[in-house]
Scaffold this motif. Structure first.
Motif, PDB file in Angstrom:
ATOM      1  N   SER A  66      -7.157   3.681  -9.500  1.00 43.77           N
ATOM      2  CA  SER A  66      -8.267   2.778  -9.231  1.00 43.77           C
ATOM      3  C   SER A  66      -9.566   3.516  -9.492  1.00 43.77           C
ATOM      4  CB  SER A  66      -8.230   2.281  -7.783  1.00 43.77           C
ATOM      5  OG  SER A  66      -8.332   3.369  -6.872  1.00 43.77           O
TER       6      SER A  66
ATOM      7  N   LEU B  27     -11.875   9.360   1.680  1.00 43.89           N
ATOM      8  CA  LEU B  27     -13.162   8.779   1.300  1.00 43.89           C
ATOM      9  C   LEU B  27     -13.861   8.133   2.488  1.00 43.89           C
ATOM     10  CD1 LEU B  27     -12.628   7.055  -2.177  1.00 43.89           C
ATOM     11  CD2 LEU B  27     -14.463   8.646  -1.585  1.00 43.89           C
TER      12      LEU B  27
ATOM     13  N   ASN C 227      -6.135   9.395  -0.519  1.00 41.92           N
ATOM     14  CA  ASN C 227      -7.456   9.458  -1.155  1.00 41.92           C
ATOM     15  C   ASN C 227      -8.447   8.531  -0.455  1.00 41.92           C
ATOM     16  OD1 ASN C 227      -6.802  11.374  -3.088  1.00 41.92           O
ATOM     17  ND2 ASN C 227      -6.208   9.855  -4.622  1.00 41.92           N
ATOM     18  N   LEU C 228      -8.036   7.295  -0.194  1.00 37.67           N
ATOM     19  CA  LEU C 228      -8.952   6.359   0.457  1.00 37.67           C
ATOM     20  C   LEU C 228      -9.265   6.786   1.894  1.00 37.67           C
ATOM     21  CD1 LEU C 228      -8.056   2.784  -0.791  1.00 37.67           C
ATOM     22  CD2 LEU C 228      -9.497   4.539  -1.809  1.00 37.67           C
TER      23      LEU C 228
ATOM     24  N   HIS D  67      -2.554   7.492  -3.006  1.00 38.79           N
ATOM     25  CA  HIS D  67      -3.664   6.535  -2.967  1.00 38.79           C
ATOM     26  C   HIS D  67      -4.174   6.356  -1.540  1.00 38.79           C
ATOM     27  CE1 HIS D  67      -6.084   2.982  -3.724  1.00 38.79           C
ATOM     28  NE2 HIS D  67      -5.361   2.285  -2.867  1.00 38.79           N
TER      29      HIS D  67
ATOM     30  N   TYR E 125       0.879  -1.172   0.000  1.00 40.20           N
ATOM     31  CA  TYR E 125       0.000   0.000   0.000  1.00 40.20           C
ATOM     32  C   TYR E 125       0.913   1.218   0.000  1.00 40.20           C
ATOM     33  CZ  TYR E 125      -4.297   2.383   1.855  1.00 40.20           C
ATOM     34  OH  TYR E 125      -5.412   3.163   2.068  1.00 40.20           O
TER      35      TYR E 125
ATOM     36  N   ILE F 134     -12.245   3.402  -7.683  1.00 43.15           N
ATOM     37  CA  ILE F 134     -12.808   3.952  -6.459  1.00 43.15           C
ATOM     38  C   ILE F 134     -12.311   5.377  -6.232  1.00 43.15           C
ATOM     39  CG2 ILE F 134     -11.014   3.115  -4.860  1.00 43.15           C
ATOM     40  CD1 ILE F 134     -13.302   2.380  -2.929  1.00 43.15           C
ATOM     41  N   GLU F 135     -11.093   5.680  -6.689  1.00 45.18           N
ATOM     42  CA  GLU F 135     -10.572   7.051  -6.609  1.00 45.18           C
ATOM     43  C   GLU F 135     -11.060   7.893  -7.785  1.00 45.18           C
ATOM     44  OE1 GLU F 135      -6.173   7.185  -5.289  1.00 45.18           O
ATOM     45  OE2 GLU F 135      -6.482   5.210  -6.176  1.00 45.18           O
TER      46      GLU F 135
ATOM     47  N   ASN G 136     -15.591   6.819  -5.271  1.00 48.12           N
ATOM     48  CA  ASN G 136     -16.468   5.794  -4.705  1.00 48.12           C
ATOM     49  C   ASN G 136     -17.832   5.764  -5.412  1.00 48.12           C
ATOM     50  OD1 ASN G 136     -16.864   3.609  -3.020  1.00 48.12           O
ATOM     51  ND2 ASN G 136     -17.655   4.831  -1.322  1.00 48.12           N
TER      52      ASN G 136
ATOM     53  N   GLU H 100      -6.686  -2.211  -9.666  1.00 47.93           N
ATOM     54  CA  GLU H 100      -5.609  -1.566  -8.933  1.00 47.93           C
ATOM     55  C   GLU H 100      -4.371  -1.590  -9.820  1.00 47.93           C
ATOM     56  OE1 GLU H 100      -4.944  -2.746  -4.930  1.00 47.93           O
ATOM     57  OE2 GLU H 100      -6.892  -1.969  -4.270  1.00 47.93           O
TER      58      GLU H 100
ATOM     59  N   ARG I 209     -14.753  -4.206  -4.186  1.00 45.11           N
ATOM     60  CA  ARG I 209     -14.781  -3.242  -3.089  1.00 45.11           C
ATOM     61  C   ARG I 209     -15.904  -3.512  -2.088  1.00 45.11           C
ATOM     62  NH1 ARG I 209      -9.729  -1.282  -3.236  1.00 45.11           N
ATOM     63  NH2 ARG I 209      -9.238  -0.272  -5.220  1.00 45.11           N
TER      64      ARG I 209
END
Length: 426
Positions: A371, A146, A142-143, A139, A134, A373-374, A378, A205, A243
């Motif tokens: 990704s 979120l 960002n997560l 990244h 990771y 999700i980014e 989401n 990813e 996810r």
């Protein structure tokens, strides 16, 4: 190359000599990535080296030239060569370079060149263990924003160690393999109870994979300075992620079924020696590191500071042929050497064929997120594509990742693509 000779095929027609590549070909003699191929779908697998749009049967060429490396190259996987160690890797690479560049070898080598379009590419090595990290601060930030909007985006440990999880090696697949939509438990925030079914938030990813060659002994650790003694090469990697399954299962332990259904890797492994011109300094550390991870200029081990480098890899991600992101690898916070050092600091042994991924690569700009999700935040901001909107992947979608890196004397080093198409859950 100056020689512009052409080859005659069985029908008497002439075609360009595959040993005379166009100027600037990213798969020229300065690159020479390794793979495994079969001349036909039912043929015997053999080690190959990519040259332009051809693949050289390395074992057959070695035998024809009486090379001492025949026993390493006349194999159905790269594992024997990978286990031989750094000195042998360099020696074999020098020999291969000579075979495809020295005029005296050309007539012996040409019969063992196959058009890429005529062969089947296989998983290039037998995967031992698989660990995914990771390592991108962008990244992870960002997560964090979120999922924890009212907290610091990075967890307290993030800048002290490379966070990772142990994945499933048996579901690592070669580029071009279809990915079956996974099923599992999921529970939305307003659902009274979990439900079972196909994932509805399937993601990508964008990653770089590090392929371990030389093993280590259990109970010992691999320092930063020994990174190049153990890592055989790099490849692109797509760690497909469900996810919704991941979100429900992750608390309290971490990723499991949301990740373990498939991980796609390139058919080509780029040797570290081919990427020397792409090495870049590691980013400035904002938190002091413990000695085993310290790659600062003031580090006690000067070799550690040199070996713990980043790579200037320019990556492009396309969904159904439409470019959706261009993440740069040069900005990753944790280096391949640090990930390896952390993975073994407790005495965990390395095995030939171990694979570890960088985690999703994301840059500072919106068009550099690795990704969906980014990219879609989401699902809030779906992608507008010519074939419709996308929050997450739909059945039939095909994702392709490609990359190149600066090479010697202004050349480019191409990395093999990673491609996968989503097929319906079974």
């Amino acid at each position: 190359m100056a020689d512009t000779a052409a080859m005659a095929d069985a029908s008497g027609q002439t075609s360009p000599d595959p040993l005379n590549l166009p100027e600037g070909d990213p798969f020229g003699p300065h690159n020479l990535p390794y793979g495994v191929f079969s001349p036909n779908p039912d043929g015997e697998r053999r080690v190959g080296v990519r040259l332009g749009d051809h693949v050289l049967d390395a074992g057959a060429a070695a035998a024809a030239l009486g090379s001492p490396y025949t026993s390493l190259l006349a194999r159905p996987t790269l594992n024997t060569l990978m286990a031989a160690g750094r000195t042998t890797w360099s020696d074999v690479r020098r020999a291969l370079t000579a075979w495809v560049t020295v005029p005296a070898h050309r007539d012996a080598v040409r019969p063992f060149l196959h058009p890429l379009s005529s062969v089947t590419l296989d998983l290039p090595f037998e995967v031992a263990d698989y660990v995914d990290f990771y390592a991108s601060e962008n990244h992870a930030t960002n997560l964090g924003r979120l999922f924890r909007p009212n907290e610091e985006p990075l967890k307290p440990n993030w800048k002290h160690l490379p966070v990772g999880y142990h994945g499933r090696s048996g579901t690592v697949v070669v580029s071009g393999t279809d990915v079956v939509r996974p099923s599992g438990q999921r529970k939305g925030p307003n659902d009274p109870a979990p439900v079972f079914g196909p994932s509805v938030r399937l993601d990508i990813e964008t990653e770089v994979g590090y392929v371990v060659g030389a093993p280590s002994s259990q109970g010992t650790s691999v320092p930063l300075s020994s990174y190049r003694d153990h890592v055989f090469g790099l490849c692109l990697l797509n760690d497909w992620s469900a996810r919704d399954i991941q979100a429900w299962e992750t608390v309290p332990l971490g990723p499991h079924l949301g990740k373990s259904f498939a991980t796609s890797v390139s058919a080509w492994i780029t040797p570290l020696d081919a990427l020397d011109a792409a090495r870049v300094p590691a980013p400035e550390r904002t938190v002091p590191l413990l000695p085993y991870l310290d790659d600062s200029a003031e580090a006690t081990d000067a070799t550690a500071a040199t070996e713990s480098c980043g790579y200037d890899l320019r990556i492009t991600v396309a969904l159904n042929g439409h470019v959706i992101s261009e993440p740069p690898y040069s900005g990753m916070y944790w280096t391949g050497a640090q990930m390896l050092a952390h993975m073994t600091v407790n005495g965990a042994s390395l095995r030939t064929g171990d694979l570890y991924g960088s985690g999703t690569i994301s840059g500072t700009e919106d068009n550099q997120r690795g990704s969906l999700i980014e990219i879609t935040w989401n699902g809030r901001d779906p992608l507008e594509l010519p074939d419709g909107k996308r929050a997450f992947l739909e059945d039939g979608d095909e994702v392709t990742m490609t990359a190149w890196a600066p090479g010697p004397e202004g050349t480019r080093v191409g990395l093999g693509e990673v491609r996968g198409r989503i097929v319906p859950a079974r």
